[in-house]
Design a protein around this motif. Structure first.
Motif, PDB file in Angstrom:
ATOM      1  N   VAL A   1      39.429   9.518  68.477  1.00 57.95           N
ATOM      2  CA  VAL A   1      39.935  10.965  68.565  1.00 57.95           C
ATOM      3  C   VAL A   1      41.417  10.772  68.784  1.00 57.95           C
ATOM      4  O   VAL A   1      42.175   9.556  69.356  1.00 57.95           O
TER       5      VAL A   1
ATOM      6  N   GLN B   1      39.618  24.283  77.362  1.00 58.20           N
ATOM      7  CA  GLN B   1      40.083  22.580  76.768  1.00 58.20           C
ATOM      8  C   GLN B   1      39.906  23.096  75.507  1.00 58.20           C
ATOM      9  O   GLN B   1      40.442  23.157  75.087  1.00 58.20           O
ATOM     10  N   ARG B   2      40.636  21.806  75.471  1.00 58.08           N
ATOM     11  CA  ARG B   2      41.277  21.450  73.902  1.00 58.08           C
ATOM     12  C   ARG B   2      40.915  21.396  73.026  1.00 58.08           C
ATOM     13  O   ARG B   2      39.230  20.903  72.923  1.00 58.08           O
ATOM     14  N   GLN B   3      40.756  22.272  71.829  1.00 57.71           N
ATOM     15  CA  GLN B   3      40.156  22.222  70.521  1.00 57.71           C
ATOM     16  C   GLN B   3      39.630  21.257  69.155  1.00 57.71           C
ATOM     17  O   GLN B   3      40.180  20.871  69.655  1.00 57.71           O
ATOM     18  N   ARG B   4      38.220  21.683  69.284  1.00 60.18           N
ATOM     19  CA  ARG B   4      37.788  19.986  68.609  1.00 60.18           C
ATOM     20  C   ARG B   4      38.226  20.201  67.127  1.00 60.18           C
ATOM     21  O   ARG B   4      37.462  21.458  66.701  1.00 60.18           O
TER      22      ARG B   4
ATOM     23  N   TYR C   1      36.952  18.629  64.225  1.00 60.89           N
ATOM     24  CA  TYR C   1      36.019  17.433  63.030  1.00 60.89           C
ATOM     25  C   TYR C   1      37.215  17.926  62.082  1.00 60.89           C
ATOM     26  O   TYR C   1      37.010  17.987  60.885  1.00 60.89           O
TER      27      TYR C   1
ATOM     28  N   GLU D   1      44.847  12.956  69.389  1.00 61.95           N
ATOM     29  CA  GLU D   1      45.780  14.329  69.823  1.00 61.95           C
ATOM     30  C   GLU D   1      46.444  14.506  69.089  1.00 61.95           C
ATOM     31  O   GLU D   1      47.363  13.934  68.704  1.00 61.95           O
TER      32      GLU D   1
ATOM     33  N   ALA E   1      45.078  20.421  71.068  1.00 58.59           N
ATOM     34  CA  ALA E   1      43.639  19.628  69.997  1.00 58.59           C
ATOM     35  C   ALA E   1      43.256  18.509  70.514  1.00 58.59           C
ATOM     36  O   ALA E   1      44.585  17.471  70.538  1.00 58.59           O
ATOM     37  N   GLU E   2      42.205  18.220  69.380  1.00 58.41           N
ATOM     38  CA  GLU E   2      42.266  16.962  69.070  1.00 58.41           C
ATOM     39  C   GLU E   2      41.242  16.575  68.186  1.00 58.41           C
ATOM     40  O   GLU E   2      40.422  17.692  67.599  1.00 58.41           O
TER      41      GLU E   2
ATOM     42  N   VAL F   1      38.777  14.935  66.069  1.00 56.35           N
ATOM     43  CA  VAL F   1      37.865  13.791  65.530  1.00 56.35           C
ATOM     44  C   VAL F   1      37.058  12.932  63.920  1.00 56.35           C
ATOM     45  O   VAL F   1      37.284  14.404  63.745  1.00 56.35           O
TER      46      VAL F   1
END
Length: 171
Positions: A108, A61-64, A66, A110, A95-96, A98
């Protein structure tokens, strides 16, 4: 789908061992185990029985990352191209970014993490401050003090550099 473990000599339902929990979790964290509780038999998912399980799906999964909502304009403009984190590990790759707004709205963006450098706070430079969207190293240190009260000059920080893809998706 449900799975039950039984003690051979008596046939009583018993809680699955850790290895069995992990094997079933790898198949699907939502598979249920039949377990005995004080009030009788019930079901619990593999995820519930193994809350801190190794999850190979998470690596895909893409790391988030924040971010404070106030940083969105300087990130979109390209003035802020990195973030400095404490005990919040990231790795190069998709990554995202957020932004959880005080209104409850979530935005969000990208991004691609291009580099992660670990160093002491005292090793941060004016260039680090500029890439982080600040006019000076002193401004960066004031922001770090606000986000991480009690951070010393010798504390290890991770400098996470990222890029935003071109708006048209081109190169």
């Amino acid at each position: 789908m449900a799975v039950a473990a039984a003690y051979g000599p008596t046939g009583d339902i018993i809680a699955p061992c850790g290895k069995c929990r992990q094997v079933i979790f790898d198949i699907s964290p939502d598979i249920c185990f039949v377990v005995r509780e004080p009030n009788g038999l019930t079901t619990r998912t593999a995820k519930t029985l193994l809350p801190l399980a190794y999850d190979w799906r998470a690596a895909e999964q893409r790391q988030r990352i924040y971010m404070w909502e106030g940083y969105e304009p300087v990130i979109r403009s390209g003035a802020k191209r990195q973030t400095i984190r404490i005990d919040d590990p990231f790795r190069p790759g998709p990554a995202e970014l957020v932004f959880e707004r005080s209104s409850g709205e979530v935005t969000v963006i990208e991004a691609i993490v291009t580099e992660v450098r670990s160093l002491s706070r005292s090793e941060l430079t004016d260039d680090d401050a500029r890439r982080d969207g600040f006019d000076s190293l002193n401004d960066l240190h004031r922001a770090l003090d606000q986000h991480y009260p009690g951070l010393s000059d010798y504390s290890t920080v991770d400098v996470v550099t990222y890029e935003l893809p071109p708006p048209d998706g081109g190169v």
